[in-house]
Design an enzyme around this catalytic site. Sequence first.
Site, PDB file in Angstrom:
ATOM      1  CG  HIS A   9     -15.020  -8.736  -9.156  1.00 52.51           C
ATOM      2  ND1 HIS A   9     -16.635  -8.576  -9.224  1.00 52.51           N
ATOM      3  CD2 HIS A   9     -14.636  -8.144  -8.327  1.00 52.51           C
ATOM      4  CE1 HIS A   9     -16.775  -7.822  -9.092  1.00 52.51           C
ATOM      5  NE2 HIS A   9     -15.595  -7.264  -7.297  1.00 52.51           N
ATOM      6  CB  VAL A  50      -5.511   0.982  -5.502  1.00 53.97           C
ATOM      7  CG1 VAL A  50      -3.864   0.145  -5.325  1.00 53.97           C
ATOM      8  CG2 VAL A  50      -5.377   1.203  -7.718  1.00 53.97           C
ATOM      9  CD  GLU A  69     -14.000  -0.531  -9.965  1.00 55.64           C
ATOM     10  OE1 GLU A  69     -12.781  -0.907  -9.540  1.00 55.64           O
ATOM     11  OE2 GLU A  69     -14.621  -0.428 -10.640  1.00 55.64           O
ATOM     12  CE  LYS A  92      -9.268  -0.545  -9.927  1.00 55.15           C
ATOM     13  NZ  LYS A  92      -8.955  -1.287  -8.733  1.00 55.15           N
ATOM     14  CB  SER A 152     -16.175  -3.196  -8.964  1.00 55.64           C
ATOM     15  OG  SER A 152     -16.114  -3.697  -7.930  1.00 55.64           O
ATOM     16  CG  ASP A 208      -2.247   0.454   0.945  1.00 56.43           C
ATOM     17  OD1 ASP A 208      -2.226   1.594   0.617  1.00 56.43           O
ATOM     18  OD2 ASP A 208      -3.287   0.218   1.213  1.00 56.43           O
ATOM     19  CG  ASN A 236     -20.279  -5.332  -9.047  1.00 57.76           C
ATOM     20  OD1 ASN A 236     -21.418  -5.217  -8.277  1.00 57.76           O
ATOM     21  ND2 ASN A 236     -19.276  -5.569  -9.194  1.00 57.76           N
ATOM     22  CD  GLU A 296     -18.040 -11.095 -11.796  1.00 60.97           C
ATOM     23  OE1 GLU A 296     -19.461 -11.345 -11.816  1.00 60.97           O
ATOM     24  OE2 GLU A 296     -17.299  -9.991 -12.251  1.00 60.97           O
TER      25      GLU A 296
HETATM   26  N1  NAD Z   1     -15.094  -2.726  -1.065  1.00 59.68           N
HETATM   27  C1  NAD Z   1     -15.761  -3.569  -1.966  1.00 59.68           C
HETATM   28  O1  NAD Z   1     -16.678  -4.884  -1.473  1.00 59.68           O
HETATM   29  C2  NAD Z   1     -14.892  -4.474  -3.425  1.00 59.68           C
HETATM   30  C3  NAD Z   1     -16.022  -5.778  -3.878  1.00 59.68           C
HETATM   31  C4  NAD Z   1     -14.721  -6.373  -4.883  1.00 59.68           C
HETATM   32  C5  NAD Z   1     -14.397  -5.728  -6.289  1.00 59.68           C
HETATM   33  N2  NAD Z   1     -13.841  -4.433  -4.908  1.00 59.68           N
HETATM   34  C6  NAD Z   1     -12.717  -4.104  -5.880  1.00 59.68           C
HETATM   35  O2  NAD Z   1     -11.311  -3.340  -5.142  1.00 59.68           O
HETATM   36  C7  NAD Z   1     -10.811  -2.721  -5.418  1.00 59.68           C
HETATM   37  C8  NAD Z   1     -10.380  -2.134  -4.078  1.00 59.68           C
HETATM   38  O3  NAD Z   1     -11.586  -2.307  -3.342  1.00 59.68           O
HETATM   39  P1  NAD Z   1     -11.471  -1.689  -1.790  1.00 59.68           P
HETATM   40  O4  NAD Z   1     -13.098  -1.622  -1.138  1.00 59.68           O
HETATM   41  O5  NAD Z   1     -10.341  -2.514  -1.353  1.00 59.68           O
HETATM   42  O6  NAD Z   1     -10.810   0.035  -1.627  1.00 59.68           O
HETATM   43  P2  NAD Z   1     -10.000   0.870  -0.533  1.00 59.68           P
HETATM   44  O7  NAD Z   1     -10.630   2.083  -0.615  1.00 59.68           O
HETATM   45  O8  NAD Z   1     -10.923   0.390   0.775  1.00 59.68           O
HETATM   46  O9  NAD Z   1      -9.012   0.137  -0.963  1.00 59.68           O
HETATM   47  C9  NAD Z   1      -8.085   0.397  -1.364  1.00 59.68           C
HETATM   48  C10 NAD Z   1      -6.625   0.751  -0.702  1.00 59.68           C
HETATM   49  O10 NAD Z   1      -5.920   0.928  -1.876  1.00 59.68           O
HETATM   50  C11 NAD Z   1      -4.612   2.359  -1.631  1.00 59.68           C
HETATM   51  N3  NAD Z   1      -4.141   2.556  -2.623  1.00 59.68           N
HETATM   52  C12 NAD Z   1      -4.298   3.904  -3.131  1.00 59.68           C
HETATM   53  N4  NAD Z   1      -3.246   4.030  -4.337  1.00 59.68           N
HETATM   54  C13 NAD Z   1      -2.558   2.932  -4.175  1.00 59.68           C
HETATM   55  C14 NAD Z   1      -0.741   2.970  -5.127  1.00 59.68           C
HETATM   56  N5  NAD Z   1      -0.325   3.561  -5.927  1.00 59.68           N
HETATM   57  N6  NAD Z   1      -0.562   1.797  -4.543  1.00 59.68           N
HETATM   58  C15 NAD Z   1      -0.538   0.450  -3.238  1.00 59.68           C
HETATM   59  N7  NAD Z   1      -2.140   1.195  -2.736  1.00 59.68           N
HETATM   60  C16 NAD Z   1      -2.278   2.134  -2.739  1.00 59.68           C
HETATM   61  C17 NAD Z   1      -5.196   3.273  -0.617  1.00 59.68           C
HETATM   62  O11 NAD Z   1      -5.042   3.428   0.673  1.00 59.68           O
HETATM   63  C18 NAD Z   1      -6.439   2.094  -0.004  1.00 59.68           C
HETATM   64  O12 NAD Z   1      -5.393   1.298   1.118  1.00 59.68           O
HETATM   65  C19 NAD Z   1     -12.091  -1.917  -6.072  1.00 59.68           C
HETATM   66  O13 NAD Z   1     -11.209  -1.911  -7.457  1.00 59.68           O
HETATM   67  C20 NAD Z   1     -13.055  -1.953  -5.750  1.00 59.68           C
HETATM   68  O14 NAD Z   1     -13.951  -1.940  -7.165  1.00 59.68           O
HETATM   69  C21 NAD Z   1     -14.425  -4.680  -3.944  1.00 59.68           C
END
Ligand code: NAD
Length: 290
Positions: A148, A98, A100, A105, A127, A33, A198, A160
């Site tokens: 996913h 990271v 969305e 990304k 997602s 992170d 989704n 997925e």
């Molecule tokens: N929350 C959910 O229920 C869920 C479910 C499935 C998929 N997703 C997908 O997973 C991904 C992450 O979602 P999340 O809910 O964990 O987000 P989140 O905001 O909880 O966590 C994201 C993390 O990424 C870190 N980050 C940001 N820039 C970075 C970088 N350059 N290098 C390393 N770390 C970095 C942030 O500090 C943070 O800790 C998204 O694409 C989201 O769509 C989320």
Amino acid sequence: MFVFKAAVVGAGTMGGEIAQVVASAGIPVVLKDVKQEFVDTGLEKARQVTEAQLGSLVKKEKITQENADAQREEILGRITGTTAYDGFGDVDFVIEAVPERMEIKQAVFGELDEATPGHAILASNTSSLSITEMAEATLRPDKVCGFHFFYPASMMRLIEVIEGDDTSDETLAVASNFAQALRKTAVRCGEVPGFVVNRILTSAMSEVWRVTEDEELDIKDVDKAIQESGTVPMGPYYLTDLLGLDTVLHVAEHLHDSYGERFHVSKPMQELVEAGNLGQKTGKGFYEHG
Ligand SMILES: NC(=O)c1ccc[n+]([C@@H]2O[C@H](COP(=O)([O-])OP(=O)(O)OC[C@H]3O[C@@H](n4cnc5c(N)ncnc54)[C@H](O)[C@@H]3O)[C@@H](O)[C@H]2O)c1
């Protein structure tokens, strides 16, 4: 190709638990992170999930406490936290988790292209966003795919596996096999906004958001009624708090842009996100969290 070592980028709501799933399957994993405190939160999540899983086995008398203690140290010992790309030089598979946002990304995929060996597969936990666009930030678009997980990653069985325009058959086969090694079921999806799950979930949530606003209903009453119907474990507003309002909002906006009015974007959710109230991870969303 077999995955001997993996990495997870982003240790937020999903990342810490994804690293735990990989480590539980016996595979070493680096968890990255941007700040040490975020890495530590992810590592703590992995510890909590491991303790809960092993504790339940002890309770059911399937393993002894001594056994559980040893297994916990083995699993957690396979996860290495970092704020740099140390340890990415010999990974076979990376899962990006990271926020969305396409610009974040793409920046991460560009960095991963430099930091990992040429054979490594770069996968996104997105997602709803385009895998093809993420792959454009690399020199190996054939080795980029979607991977996913669902919340909570340690419990939900489905992954997925998403095919971008340039993803090779070999990459899809490795990703599907890796999902199986993680004891998950892989479902192959085309690159359409929202993929399979989704698109269905957000369509259902859309109707709830729309009717709540049109009829000026109380969010807690809506959650209570839906939960008491016994069809789902919790109401959609509470679920949104756990998933992260920013993540759910970005998915809803993306599906609205892609498919039009049949996907509704919740105004109260937009206002909460603008105020920085993102749900459980910030302590407040539709609900207050202790
Ligand atoms: N929350 C959910 O229920 C869920 C479910 C499935 C998929 N997703 C997908 O997973 C991904 C992450 O979602 P999340 O809910 O964990 O987000 P989140 O905001 O909880 O966590 C994201 C993390 O990424 C870190 N980050 C940001 N820039 C970075 C970088 N350059 N290098 C390393 N770390 C970095 C942030 O500090 C943070 O800790 C998204 O694409 C989201 O769509 C989320």
